[in-house]
Motif scaffolding. Structure first.
Motif, PDB file in Angstrom:
ATOM      1  N   PRO A 165       0.838  -1.202   0.000  1.00  0.00           N
ATOM      2  CA  PRO A 165       0.000   0.000   0.000  1.00  0.00           C
ATOM      3  C   PRO A 165       0.870   1.248   0.000  1.00  0.00           C
ATOM      4  CG  PRO A 165      -0.745  -1.568   1.656  1.00  0.00           C
ATOM      5  CD  PRO A 165       0.570  -2.075   1.159  1.00  0.00           C
ATOM      6  N   GLY A 166       0.338   2.308  -0.591  1.00  0.00           N
ATOM      7  CA  GLY A 166       1.081   3.560  -0.614  1.00  0.00           C
ATOM      8  C   GLY A 166       0.921   4.284  -1.932  1.00  0.00           C
ATOM      9  N   PRO A 167       1.619   5.399  -2.119  1.00  0.00           N
ATOM     10  CA  PRO A 167       1.429   6.235  -3.311  1.00  0.00           C
ATOM     11  C   PRO A 167       1.837   5.569  -4.621  1.00  0.00           C
ATOM     12  CG  PRO A 167       3.318   6.983  -2.007  1.00  0.00           C
ATOM     13  CD  PRO A 167       2.590   5.977  -1.177  1.00  0.00           C
ATOM     14  N   ASP A 168       2.649   4.520  -4.569  1.00  0.00           N
ATOM     15  CA  ASP A 168       3.064   3.830  -5.792  1.00  0.00           C
ATOM     16  C   ASP A 168       2.157   2.671  -6.163  1.00  0.00           C
ATOM     17  OD1 ASP A 168       5.289   5.505  -6.063  1.00  0.00           O
ATOM     18  OD2 ASP A 168       6.513   4.229  -4.773  1.00  0.00           O
ATOM     19  N   ASN A 169       1.123   2.446  -5.374  1.00  0.00           N
ATOM     20  CA  ASN A 169       0.219   1.326  -5.630  1.00  0.00           C
ATOM     21  C   ASN A 169      -0.905   1.777  -6.564  1.00  0.00           C
ATOM     22  OD1 ASN A 169      -1.873  -0.653  -5.427  1.00  0.00           O
ATOM     23  ND2 ASN A 169      -0.945  -1.404  -3.539  1.00  0.00           N
ATOM     24  N   PRO A 170      -1.008   1.200  -7.776  1.00  0.00           N
ATOM     25  CA  PRO A 170      -2.024   1.650  -8.734  1.00  0.00           C
ATOM     26  C   PRO A 170      -3.460   1.287  -8.354  1.00  0.00           C
ATOM     27  CG  PRO A 170      -0.882  -0.258  -9.590  1.00  0.00           C
ATOM     28  CD  PRO A 170      -0.154   0.143  -8.345  1.00  0.00           C
ATOM     29  N   LEU A 171      -3.634   0.467  -7.317  1.00  0.00           N
ATOM     30  CA  LEU A 171      -4.990   0.132  -6.869  1.00  0.00           C
ATOM     31  C   LEU A 171      -5.598   1.218  -5.993  1.00  0.00           C
ATOM     32  CD1 LEU A 171      -4.676  -3.674  -5.958  1.00  0.00           C
ATOM     33  CD2 LEU A 171      -5.135  -2.614  -8.172  1.00  0.00           C
ATOM     34  N   GLY A 172      -4.778   2.181  -5.568  1.00  0.00           N
ATOM     35  CA  GLY A 172      -5.298   3.209  -4.685  1.00  0.00           C
ATOM     36  C   GLY A 172      -5.549   2.673  -3.284  1.00  0.00           C
ATOM     37  N   HIS A 173      -6.544   3.248  -2.605  1.00  0.00           N
ATOM     38  CA  HIS A 173      -6.777   2.927  -1.193  1.00  0.00           C
ATOM     39  C   HIS A 173      -7.921   1.946  -0.950  1.00  0.00           C
ATOM     40  CE1 HIS A 173      -3.867   5.873   0.103  1.00  0.00           C
ATOM     41  NE2 HIS A 173      -4.437   6.793  -0.652  1.00  0.00           N
ATOM     42  N   ARG A 174      -8.638   1.537  -2.014  1.00  0.00           N
ATOM     43  CA  ARG A 174      -9.755   0.611  -1.828  1.00  0.00           C
ATOM     44  C   ARG A 174      -9.807  -0.342  -3.019  1.00  0.00           C
ATOM     45  NH1 ARG A 174      -9.469   3.307   2.095  1.00  0.00           N
ATOM     46  NH2 ARG A 174     -11.114   4.225   3.384  1.00  0.00           N
ATOM     47  N   ALA A 175     -10.207  -1.584  -2.751  1.00  0.00           N
ATOM     48  CA  ALA A 175     -10.362  -2.568  -3.820  1.00  0.00           C
ATOM     49  C   ALA A 175     -11.505  -3.515  -3.498  1.00  0.00           C
ATOM     50  CB  ALA A 175      -9.063  -3.351  -4.029  1.00  0.00           C
ATOM     51  N   LEU A 176     -12.323  -3.801  -4.502  1.00  0.00           N
ATOM     52  CA  LEU A 176     -13.426  -4.753  -4.404  1.00  0.00           C
ATOM     53  C   LEU A 176     -13.127  -5.891  -5.374  1.00  0.00           C
ATOM     54  CD1 LEU A 176     -16.332  -2.142  -4.651  1.00  0.00           C
ATOM     55  CD2 LEU A 176     -15.358  -3.096  -2.551  1.00  0.00           C
ATOM     56  N   ARG A 177     -12.904  -7.083  -4.845  1.00  0.00           N
ATOM     57  CA  ARG A 177     -12.584  -8.219  -5.708  1.00  0.00           C
ATOM     58  C   ARG A 177     -13.873  -8.825  -6.265  1.00  0.00           C
ATOM     59  NH1 ARG A 177      -7.941 -10.428  -6.308  1.00  0.00           N
ATOM     60  NH2 ARG A 177      -7.166  -9.534  -4.349  1.00  0.00           N
ATOM     61  N   LEU A 178     -13.850  -9.138  -7.569  1.00  0.00           N
ATOM     62  CA  LEU A 178     -15.000  -9.740  -8.218  1.00  0.00           C
ATOM     63  C   LEU A 178     -14.831 -11.241  -8.327  1.00  0.00           C
ATOM     64  CD1 LEU A 178     -15.554  -7.122 -11.083  1.00  0.00           C
ATOM     65  CD2 LEU A 178     -16.557  -7.169  -8.778  1.00  0.00           C
ATOM     66  N   GLY A 179     -15.950 -11.943  -8.468  1.00  0.00           N
ATOM     67  CA  GLY A 179     -15.923 -13.396  -8.475  1.00  0.00           C
ATOM     68  C   GLY A 179     -15.545 -14.022  -9.804  1.00  0.00           C
ATOM     69  N   PHE A 180     -15.216 -13.222 -10.813  1.00  0.00           N
ATOM     70  CA  PHE A 180     -14.816 -13.773 -12.108  1.00  0.00           C
ATOM     71  C   PHE A 180     -13.503 -14.547 -11.992  1.00  0.00           C
ATOM     72  CE2 PHE A 180     -17.171  -9.981 -13.898  1.00  0.00           C
ATOM     73  CZ  PHE A 180     -18.184 -10.713 -14.484  1.00  0.00           C
ATOM     74  N   GLY A 181     -13.381 -15.614 -12.778  1.00  0.00           N
ATOM     75  CA  GLY A 181     -12.110 -16.329 -12.920  1.00  0.00           C
ATOM     76  C   GLY A 181     -11.507 -16.727 -11.590  1.00  0.00           C
ATOM     77  N   ASN A 182     -10.230 -16.374 -11.430  1.00  0.00           N
ATOM     78  CA  ASN A 182      -9.517 -16.678 -10.192  1.00  0.00           C
ATOM     79  C   ASN A 182      -9.474 -15.479  -9.245  1.00  0.00           C
ATOM     80  OD1 ASN A 182      -8.776 -19.367 -10.991  1.00  0.00           O
ATOM     81  ND2 ASN A 182      -7.234 -18.462 -12.352  1.00  0.00           N
ATOM     82  N   GLY A 183     -10.367 -14.532  -9.468  1.00  0.00           N
ATOM     83  CA  GLY A 183     -10.403 -13.361  -8.604  1.00  0.00           C
ATOM     84  C   GLY A 183      -9.424 -12.272  -9.007  1.00  0.00           C
ATOM     85  N   GLU A 184      -8.948 -12.331 -10.268  1.00  0.00           N
ATOM     86  CA  GLU A 184      -7.942 -11.361 -10.705  1.00  0.00           C
ATOM     87  C   GLU A 184      -8.537 -10.017 -11.112  1.00  0.00           C
ATOM     88  OE1 GLU A 184      -8.431 -14.199 -14.332  1.00  0.00           O
ATOM     89  OE2 GLU A 184      -8.820 -14.182 -12.181  1.00  0.00           O
ATOM     90  N   TYR A 185      -9.883  -9.929 -11.199  1.00  0.00           N
ATOM     91  CA  TYR A 185     -10.515  -8.679 -11.610  1.00  0.00           C
ATOM     92  C   TYR A 185     -11.055  -7.931 -10.388  1.00  0.00           C
ATOM     93  CZ  TYR A 185     -10.159 -10.553 -16.302  1.00  0.00           C
ATOM     94  OH  TYR A 185      -9.682 -11.068 -17.480  1.00  0.00           O
ATOM     95  N   LEU A 186     -10.771  -6.626 -10.362  1.00  0.00           N
ATOM     96  CA  LEU A 186     -11.149  -5.789  -9.229  1.00  0.00           C
ATOM     97  C   LEU A 186     -11.900  -4.543  -9.705  1.00  0.00           C
ATOM     98  CD1 LEU A 186      -7.632  -5.602  -7.495  1.00  0.00           C
ATOM     99  CD2 LEU A 186      -9.440  -7.249  -6.954  1.00  0.00           C
ATOM    100  N   ILE A 187     -12.672  -3.980  -8.809  1.00  0.00           N
ATOM    101  CA  ILE A 187     -13.101  -2.583  -8.903  1.00  0.00           C
ATOM    102  C   ILE A 187     -12.229  -1.851  -7.891  1.00  0.00           C
ATOM    103  CG2 ILE A 187     -14.979  -0.934  -8.609  1.00  0.00           C
ATOM    104  CD1 ILE A 187     -16.944  -3.231  -9.143  1.00  0.00           C
ATOM    105  N   HIS A 188     -11.432  -0.899  -8.345  1.00  0.00           N
ATOM    106  CA  HIS A 188     -10.464  -0.301  -7.418  1.00  0.00           C
ATOM    107  C   HIS A 188     -10.244   1.173  -7.710  1.00  0.00           C
ATOM    108  CE1 HIS A 188      -7.188  -0.188 -10.420  1.00  0.00           C
ATOM    109  NE2 HIS A 188      -7.554  -1.414 -10.786  1.00  0.00           N
ATOM    110  N   GLY A 189      -9.459   1.805  -6.853  1.00  0.00           N
ATOM    111  CA  GLY A 189      -9.114   3.205  -7.033  1.00  0.00           C
ATOM    112  C   GLY A 189      -7.923   3.365  -7.951  1.00  0.00           C
TER     113      GLY A 189
END
Length: 297
Positions: A165-189
């Motif tokens: 976590p931190g300013p270099d993390n492209p996911l931002g400060h929140r992530a919602l994992r989706l049930g597709f596939g192996n869980g590699e898809y997210l809704i994130h910041g």
């Protein structure tokens, strides 16, 4: 007012999502038309961020305007009115063709609308129905092998296997994992200032930091998520039929707008034939692809 629109924190940046009063079940027209007078030094991206809208949506609504240097004092259209996707009004609904995410807060009779970034050509955001399987604050990012390989090819340096976590993390400060596939898809910041309302991701759905925090506080694990790709939306309202047309997404390679084919499904063709629209209005809507609801009669 029938279509009440509340844009929170209008004078403060960054903004949250547009929050609409949920319309009755017999209507899909949401919001009302709005305009903005360009101020000195503003670009369309500045205006998109001011109103928490997508850049490409603003460009589509104003094709004659220079995105970088719009004329100060000129008036531009804001894509603040839309037709709801023709799917059940429950949980999270994403229409990747319009680069928007809808959250149906049925307990409070509200609809929250967010601009999003989606997967680039070759790494498309998946289509289908799933659920939120996990919610993470300040997530770590574990890039896939494909992502690390492409990053190395494009940037000449290796990505770490895990980004904390931190300013270099492209996911931002929140992530919602989706049930597709192996869980590699997210809704994130995001940790970037640019790219919302565009095709920028490796398949995930990207929101502005304030928007993902807002959405994160409303959803829950198990929340239904529906992702569709519908560039044409058609709806019958009390005062006639409306159509909303978006530029279709490229499939295998990124194409210019004029090279893309807008496919009208057989079911939609049958609907249009039955309602006998004004031919000139229909042709204009299909050609302009403005992303704004247009009357057909």
């Amino acid at each position: 007012m029938r279509y009440a629109l509340f844009i929170l924190m209008l004078s403060v940046l960054p903004l949250r999502a547009a929050i609409y009063s949920a319309p009755q079940e017999d209507t899909r027209l949401l919001g009302f038309a709005m305009e903005h007078r360009v101020e000195e030094g503003q670009s369309l991206d500045d205006i998109a961020q001011q109103y928490d809208m997508g850049l490409l949506a603003l460009i589509a609504a104003n094709p004659e305007v220079d995105p970088l240097l719009p004329t100060p004092g000129s008036v531009i259209k804001l894509p603040s009115q839309m037709l709801l996707p023709d799917v059940p009004r429950s949980g999270v609904v994403v229409n990747i063709a319009e680069l928007r995410l809808y959250y149906f807060d049925n307990a409070r009779a509200r609809v929250h609308v967010y601009p999003i970034g989606i997967g680039v050509v070759g790494r498309e955001t998946p289509i289908g129905t799933t659920r939120i399987s996990q919610m993470r604050k300040d997530p770590t990012w574990t890039p896939t092998a494909t992502t690390r390989r492409k990053w190395l090819e494009e940037n000449g340096e290796a990505l770490p296997k895990v980004v904390p976590p931190g300013p270099d993390n492209p996911l931002g400060h929140r992530a919602l994992r989706l049930g597709f596939g192996n869980g590699e898809y997210l809704i994130h910041g995001t940790n970037q200032d640019f790219g919302i309302g565009m095709r920028v991701s490796a398949g995930c759905i990207r929101l502005r930091p304030a928007d993902i925090e807002h959405l994160y506080d409303m959803v829950r694990v198990g929340e239904p998520v529906t992702i569709i790709n519908e560039p044409i939306k058609l709806a019958e309202e009390a005062d006639g039929w409306f159509i909303e047309v978006h530029e279709p997404l490229s499939d295998q390679v990124e194409l210019d707008r004029d090279d893309k084919e807008l496919v009208v499904s057989k079911a939609l063709q049958q609907q249009l034939e039955a309602l006998s629209p004004d031919p000139a209005k229909l042709e204009r809507a299909l050609q302009k692809q403005s992303g704004l609801p247009q009357r057909l009669q």
